[in-house]
Design an enzyme around this catalytic site. Structure first.
Site, PDB file in Angstrom:
ATOM      1  N   TYR A 101      43.663  26.752  71.180  1.00 31.55           N
ATOM      2  CA  TYR A 101      44.352  26.637  72.468  1.00 31.55           C
ATOM      3  C   TYR A 101      45.784  27.106  72.291  1.00 31.55           C
ATOM      4  O   TYR A 101      46.460  26.713  71.325  1.00 31.55           O
ATOM      5  CB  TYR A 101      44.354  25.187  72.965  1.00 31.55           C
ATOM      6  CG  TYR A 101      45.331  24.954  74.109  1.00 31.55           C
ATOM      7  CD1 TYR A 101      44.933  25.125  75.424  1.00 31.55           C
ATOM      8  CD2 TYR A 101      46.648  24.598  73.861  1.00 31.55           C
ATOM      9  CE1 TYR A 101      45.826  24.947  76.473  1.00 31.55           C
ATOM     10  CE2 TYR A 101      47.554  24.416  74.905  1.00 31.55           C
ATOM     11  CZ  TYR A 101      47.134  24.587  76.208  1.00 31.55           C
ATOM     12  OH  TYR A 101      48.017  24.416  77.235  1.00 31.55           O
ATOM     13  N   GLU A 189      48.039  29.695  80.024  1.00 28.96           N
ATOM     14  CA  GLU A 189      47.185  29.111  78.998  1.00 28.96           C
ATOM     15  C   GLU A 189      46.047  30.046  78.617  1.00 28.96           C
ATOM     16  O   GLU A 189      45.558  30.816  79.463  1.00 28.96           O
ATOM     17  CB  GLU A 189      46.541  27.797  79.492  1.00 28.96           C
ATOM     18  CG  GLU A 189      47.502  26.673  79.767  1.00 28.96           C
ATOM     19  CD  GLU A 189      46.765  25.413  80.191  1.00 28.96           C
ATOM     20  OE1 GLU A 189      45.592  25.513  80.607  1.00 28.96           O
ATOM     21  OE2 GLU A 189      47.345  24.310  80.098  1.00 28.96           O
TER      22      GLU A 189
END
Length: 381
Positions: A101, A189
């Site tokens: 991530y 993101e």
């Protein structure tokens, strides 16, 4: 303003972030044709503004034309957490060995942007932050200087990313920050950032939300807003002129004033509930406006109970009470339990007007929120 995954990936790819080969499709035939051109296996992914698409059936991995046709037919037109799916992204499947991530957002507590990296990609990062906050490495960035290369490397190494790919991940994070800064981002993101057996890193998903007040500086992205279609509730909010944000919980929230609504959201969370929305009806709200607010929240299938928190200043308690009665008397049966807290101008008059056969009245905000959380929990059981 929120971009769809396919739009965000185009922005990322243009900046040099690796993304899988993909094609947008709006019909089943287009999806099957795109899958054949890309080459199997492919993922067929619903393009809607919600998380957890895979668990909800909005993402399917297919191996041939027959499976692609079946998956596209199932996903196109489905209702996915209140959003109608009218397009899918047909994307090359990535054979991965690990999921990471990376993200950039504003830490309002620190007053600085923060870059984040975790080796626990592919899952809800909010859950990771709650269950194991140390699993997410963070680095605050001085916006006057931007992200230095050493800062990108530092947060990547602190996250425990394998050294064989650390430099590539740091480069992607630096690019993501540059996009966030230059494009007036709110959130950027990649989850997951997939790692292949050959140590390639590929953005298998993309989130890019923009500061709506800065769209005048981002005309090319602003033009995408019509394509980044709102759900029915957001469209209704625009029609009614409400400040509204849809969230993922089941406790509906209505208040007058952003600060009051935010306080109510915080209390819902404090007492173990999950807010379903932010809905500010504004000051001086008349009965019709209050009725419209209840109509909106009742239209959200995720809502199991509603807390109505009004503090009268400009807004009068008797007008609010009339609006609540007006809205609820339209129903043969009240679709959601409504808990009301009134305070301030004409609050006593409002309490006398409220039809207590239709609503539950609480004297304090804490009591009202606890009652709403408990009511929503009972519906879920």
């Amino acid at each position: 303003m929120r971009l769809h995954e396919y739009q965000a990936k185009e922005v990322f790819a243009d900046a040099g972030i690796p993304t899988p080969d993909a094609t947008l499709a709006r019909t089943v035939d287009e999806a099957v044709e795109a899958a054949g051109e890309i080459g199997y296996p492919v993922a067929i992914k619903a393009q809607v503004h919600v998380g957890g698409r895979g668990k909800a059936g909005g993402i399917k991995l297919v191996e041939n034309d027959e499976e692609a046709r079946e998956a596209a037919a199932e996903i196109l037109g489905m209702d996915l957490k209140g959003y109608q799916v009218d397009k899918v992204l047909v994307e090359e499947a990535v054979d991965f060995v690990n999921e990471l991530y990376v993200g950039v957002t504003m830490d309002r507590g620190e007053g600085q942007p923060v870059a984040m990296v975790s080796t626990r990609g592919g899952v809800n990062i909010e859950e990771v932050a709650e269950e194991d906050p140390d699993a997410i490495a963070r680095e605050h960035i001085d916006p006057a200087f931007g992200m230095h290369e050493y800062e990108a490397r530092k947060v990547v190494y602190e996250a425990g990313v394998d050294r064989d790919i650390a430099m590539d991940v740091a480069s992607i994070l630096s690019t993501l920050y540059d996009l966030w800064e230059e494009r007036d981002g709110a959130d950027a993101e990649i989850n997951p950032l997939m790692v292949t057996a050959e140590d390639d890193v590929i953005a298998a998903d993309a989130v890019f939300n923009l500061d709506g007040d800065a769209l005048f500086r981002q005309q090319d992205l602003a033009e995408l807003e019509d394509e980044a279609a709102e759900d029915d509730l957001e469209a209704k909010a625009n029609e009614y002129g409400f400040d509204y944000v849809r969230l993922s919980g089941n406790v509906g929230i209505i208040g007058n004033g952003a600060g009051l609504v935010m306080t109510t959201l915080d209390l819902v969370d404090y007492y173990g509930g999950a807010p379903a929305n932010f809905l500010d009806i504004g000051g001086g709200a008349k009965a019709e406006r209050v009725a419209n607010a209840l109509d909106m929240v009742f239209s959200d299938d995720n809502v199991d109970a509603v807390v109505f928190n009004i503090f009268g200043g400009i807004t009068r308690g008797d007008e609010v009470a009339n609006g609540i009665n007006q809205a609820l008397e339209q129903f043969d049966e009240i679709p959601k339990q409504v808990i009301v807290r009134l305070a301030g101008t004409n609050a006593e008059e409002g309490m006398e007007i409220l039809n207590t056969d239709l609503v539950q009245v609480e004297a304090t905000l804490e009591d009202a929120v606890q009652a709403a959380v408990e009511a929503a929990a009972e519906v879920e059981q």
